[in-house]
Design a protein around this motif. Structure first.
Motif, PDB file in Angstrom:
ATOM      1  N   UNK A  76      47.134  26.335  39.368  1.00  0.00           N
ATOM      2  CA  UNK A  76      48.133  26.817  40.312  1.00  0.00           C
ATOM      3  C   UNK A  76      48.259  25.774  41.413  1.00  0.00           C
ATOM      4  N   UNK A  77      49.477  25.493  41.843  1.00  0.00           N
ATOM      5  CA  UNK A  77      49.724  24.483  42.870  1.00  0.00           C
ATOM      6  C   UNK A  77      50.058  25.162  44.197  1.00  0.00           C
ATOM      7  N   UNK A  78      49.436  24.665  45.259  1.00  0.00           N
ATOM      8  CA  UNK A  78      49.729  25.128  46.615  1.00  0.00           C
ATOM      9  C   UNK A  78      50.169  23.929  47.437  1.00  0.00           C
ATOM     10  N   UNK A  79      51.272  24.080  48.148  1.00  0.00           N
ATOM     11  CA  UNK A  79      51.808  22.993  48.963  1.00  0.00           C
ATOM     12  C   UNK A  79      51.692  23.343  50.433  1.00  0.00           C
ATOM     13  N   UNK A  80      51.842  22.338  51.257  1.00  0.00           N
ATOM     14  CA  UNK A  80      51.762  22.472  52.718  1.00  0.00           C
ATOM     15  C   UNK A  80      50.421  23.051  53.146  1.00  0.00           C
ATOM     16  N   UNK A  81      49.364  22.472  52.623  1.00  0.00           N
ATOM     17  CA  UNK A  81      48.004  22.901  52.927  1.00  0.00           C
ATOM     18  C   UNK A  81      47.452  22.028  54.059  1.00  0.00           C
ATOM     19  N   UNK A  82      46.840  22.651  55.037  1.00  0.00           N
ATOM     20  CA  UNK A  82      46.211  21.931  56.138  1.00  0.00           C
ATOM     21  C   UNK A  82      44.738  21.704  55.830  1.00  0.00           C
ATOM     22  N   UNK A  83      44.298  20.467  55.949  1.00  0.00           N
ATOM     23  CA  UNK A  83      42.886  20.152  55.722  1.00  0.00           C
ATOM     24  C   UNK A  83      42.021  20.538  56.912  1.00  0.00           C
ATOM     25  N   UNK A  84      42.648  20.953  58.005  1.00  0.00           N
ATOM     26  CA  UNK A  84      41.894  21.350  59.194  1.00  0.00           C
ATOM     27  C   UNK A  84      41.443  22.798  59.146  1.00  0.00           C
ATOM     28  N   UNK A  85      41.890  23.562  58.146  1.00  0.00           N
ATOM     29  CA  UNK A  85      41.447  24.950  58.020  1.00  0.00           C
ATOM     30  C   UNK A  85      40.117  25.006  57.278  1.00  0.00           C
ATOM     31  N   UNK A  86      39.371  26.085  57.506  1.00  0.00           N
ATOM     32  CA  UNK A  86      38.092  26.225  56.813  1.00  0.00           C
ATOM     33  C   UNK A  86      38.351  26.619  55.358  1.00  0.00           C
TER      34      UNK A  86
END
Length: 127
Positions: free
Chosen positions: A24-34
């Motif tokens: 499954x692909x997820x876009x607009x992911x922030x690497x700053x979230x836990x």
């Protein structure tokens, strides 16, 4: 690429023995979230995602997530997921994705811990 524009691939693993998984692909992911926040973001999406078979949407995933492929760094020869490197590759809930080593287009496995422990003790396929 800004931190909020990253793409992540989640490998939903229902069965290691039967090699039953769906990407499954997820876009607009922030690497700053836990890691925990990331899981809480995509878990409701999985339950309602069109095109994902009901057994994957309704499966009781226990929160354990492990890097399965880092772009340009490593790939596993295992079809579902490598059984090695747990101490480095299993993501900790309180880490940010960035601190856990996740980057753009990193693929991570999402599965039940007990299924993984059982398969790792006896890695035999049933198909």
């Amino acid at each position: 690429i800004s931190p909020g524009d990253l793409t992540q691939f989640i490998r939903l693993i229902r069965s290691f023995e039967q090699r039953n998984f769906k990407p499954v692909v997820f876009q607009q992911v922030s690497l700053n979230q836990t890691v925990q926040d990331f899981i809480h973001t995509f878990l409701p999406d999985i339950a309602t995602r069109e095109g994902l078979p009901p057994p994957f949407r309704k499966y009781g995933y226990v929160i354990l997530i492990k890097c399965t492929h880092l772009v340009l760094l490593f790939q596993t020869n295992e079809l579902v997921m490598s059984l090695d490197g747990d101490e480095k590759l299993i993501l900790q809930d309180d880490q940010t994705l960035k601190a856990a080593g996740v980057a753009n287009e990193t693929e991570v496995g999402f599965f039940r811990k007990e299924d993984y422990v059982f398969y790792k003790a006896n890695p035999k396929s049933k198909w």
